[in-house]
Structure formats: structure tokens, C-alpha cells
Write a protein that holds these residues in place. Structure first.
Motif: not given
Ligand SMILES: O=C(O)Cn1ncc2ncnc(NCCc3cnc(NC(=O)Nc4cccc(Cl)c4)s3)c21
Length: 273
Positions: A172, A174, A209-211, A214, A217, A220
Motif C-alpha cells: 500500500t 497509503d 489519503f485513500e483513493a 494510485h 493517493t 493527496r
């Protein structure tokens, strides 16, 4: 399985029990060292996969780093051994398993539980940074729960002794701070950022900042596009702490020892931590 026994372990030294989990590189089993009857977790890694992913050096670094770390909130790596095809990590067993499963189950944690976890992680990271070790991969998947419900940081597969090491992006995004997403220099303050992400996820159940994509993210993160949703209700003192950790300029992030004096931690974390 004391550290003093830097002996040559083999699979015959262990009775293998139930599988505890499976990771990208191999499975983890409950095991008992026959001589001492000590219960451990045995992570089995396939050499072929380690070679394929070119992570052997990372594994060696993890074993080296972990052999010097002793802290109640850091999962012990007692030693390792290998045979023709596999490498085995002899690990402290965390009876209450993986934190992320607990977080999925209860959606989000109470402020007291979240603050207690954040305080114990801060103390473990202060200890690591004192030894010039940065973990660099603080996220729910790398946190386990001990017999008394205490948190244990596991998997130093991404940790480093020195700073500004290159690393390929995997898993991830994130939790990556701006300087790692922009792959500029980075130092111990990357762990402060990740702890801020973790604190947010403990309280809201999702990282800030999850989206879907990629690229979103990334954007963000580098813009520190931090928003606090109306639900679940979170105290403003908690939001204040998170806002002091998720700061783009790594030199301006709240130092970990200051975190332990922050009102939200003082008012909510269990003393034992
Ligand atoms: O978590 C579970 O699945 C289940 N579980 N449940 C209880 C429990 N108690 C202890 N340990 C568990 N799991 C192993 C945790 C790890 C610690 N250290 C690691 N290090 C590592 O994987 N290094 C590594 C691997 C591949 C490549 C490279 Cl470069 C480095 S994994 C437990």
C-alpha cells in the motif's frame, strides 16, 4: 530460545503446529522448540521467491537489525536457519494475532484504545530511532497483538540502519510520507508521518489519503489533503495531534517525545501503554 543460543537451528528442533497466516513470501506456523518447550512463530520463506524479488539483502538486514532490538512493543526475531529451499525465521509468537483483523472487526477503535496503541508505538519508535533504526513500514498489517493485548511492531523487512536508502514501491502507498512518494531524502521522521496515518486509521477505520487510483493517493499525500469526516465523531484534541504529525515538511512534524506529552495521549492512553 534465548538469544544466547546462537546455535545452528534445524527444523528437527521444532514441533510444527497450526498455520497462523500466509504472506507474499511464505506461511507462518505456530511451533514449539522441543528442548525448551518454548512456543514460537516460524515464518517459512521460499528462497526461490526471495531471489525472484531480489529481497535477500533486505532479509539479511532485517535479521541483523532485529538481533539488536529488545523492546516490549517490538516482536522479537530470535534467529533464523535455512535448508535447501527455504529460509526460516524464528519469531516471538503474538497470541492475539494481527491488529488489522481487529480493526476490520470493530471498524474503528475508541479514542482510549487508539491513544494507548499510538503511545506504545511512539515509545517503540523512540527506542528504534535511538539506535538509528527507522522502520519505514508502519501499518496495521505489520502490527500484532500480544497475550495482554499489547501491540508489537513486526516485520522489519523494510527497516534500515542508515538513511536515504532507495526502495521500490510495493504494497500500500497509503502510509508513504511525501518525501518517500517524491523519493527525495528521508530520515526517522518518516515513521512519525506513518504513525500519524495509523492514528487516523485507528480512529476513522480508513487511512486519510485513500483513493481509488494510485495517482490520486499520490496527489493527496504530496498535497497533504487531510480531511476529517463528520462520522465517526472524533475529539478535536485527537485531530490536533494528527494535524501536527501529517506535516509535509518532515522537520516540522511533532517529535515522538512531544507526542507522548500531547493532551490527547495524556488524557486517553493507558499508563501501561
Ligand atoms: O502475522 C501473521 O500472519 C500471523 N501471526 N499471528 C500470530 C503471530 N505471531 C508472530 N508472528 C506472526 N507472523 C509473522 C510476523 C512477522 C515478523 N517478522 C517478519 N519478517 C518478515 O516477514 N521478513 C521478511 C519476509 C520476506 C522478505 C523479507 Cl526481505 C523480509 S513477518 C503471527
Amino acid at each position: 530460545v534465548s538469544a544466547g543460543e546462537q546455535r545452528r537451528w534445524t527444523l528437527n528442533d521444532f514441533d510444527i503446529g497450526k498455520p497462523l497466516g500466509r504472506g507474499k513470501f511464505g506461511h507462518v506456523y505456530l511451533a514449539r522448540e522441543k528442548r525448551s518447550n518454548h512456543i514460537v512463530a516460524l515464518k517459512v520463506l521460499f528462497k526461490s521467491q526471495l531471489q525472484q524479488s531480489q529481497v535477500e539483502h533486505q532479509l539479511r538486514r532485517e535479521v541483523e537489525i532485529q538481533s539488536h532490538l529488545r523492546h516490549p512493543h517490538i516482536l522479537r526475531l530470535y534467529g533464523y536457519f535455512y535448508d535447501q529451499k527455504r529460509v526460516y525465521l524464528i519469531l516471538e509468537y503474538a497470541p492475539k494475532g494481527e491488529l488489522y483483523k481487529e480493526l476490520q472487526k470493530c471498524k474503528h477503535f475508541s479514542e482510549r484504545r487508539a491513544a494507548t496503541y499510538v503511545a506504545s508505538l511512539a515509545r517503540a519508535l523512540i527506542y528504534c530511532h535511538g539506535k538509528h533504526v527507522i522502520h519505514r513500514d508502519i501499518k496495521p498489517e505489520n502490527l500484532l497483538i500480544g497475550a495482554q493485548g499489547e501491540l508489537k511492531i513486526a516485520d522489519f523487512g523494510w527497516s534500515v540502519h542508515t538513511f536515504n536508502r532507495r526502495r521500490t514501491m510495493c504494497g500500500t502507498l497509503d502510509y508513504l510520507p511525501p518525501e518517500m512518494v517524491e523519493s527525495t531524502e528521508h530520515d526517522a521522521s518518516v515513521d512519525i508521518w506513518s504513525l500519524g496515518i495509523l492514528c487516523y486509521e485507528f480512529l476513522y477505520g480508513v487511512p486519510p489519503f485513500e483513493a481509488k487510483e494510485h495517482s490520486d493517493t499520490y496527489r493527496r499525500i504530496v498535497q497533504v489533503d487531510l480531511k476529517f469526516p463528520p462520522k465517526p465523531i472524533v475529539s478535536s484534541v485527537a485531530k490536533d495531534l494528527i494535524s501536527q504529525m501529517l506535516v509535509k515538511d518532515s522537520t516540522q512534524r511533532l517529535p515522538l517525545h512531544k507526542l507522548l506529552e500531547h493532551p490527547w495521549i495524556v488524557q486517553n492512553a493507558e499508563p501501561s501503554g
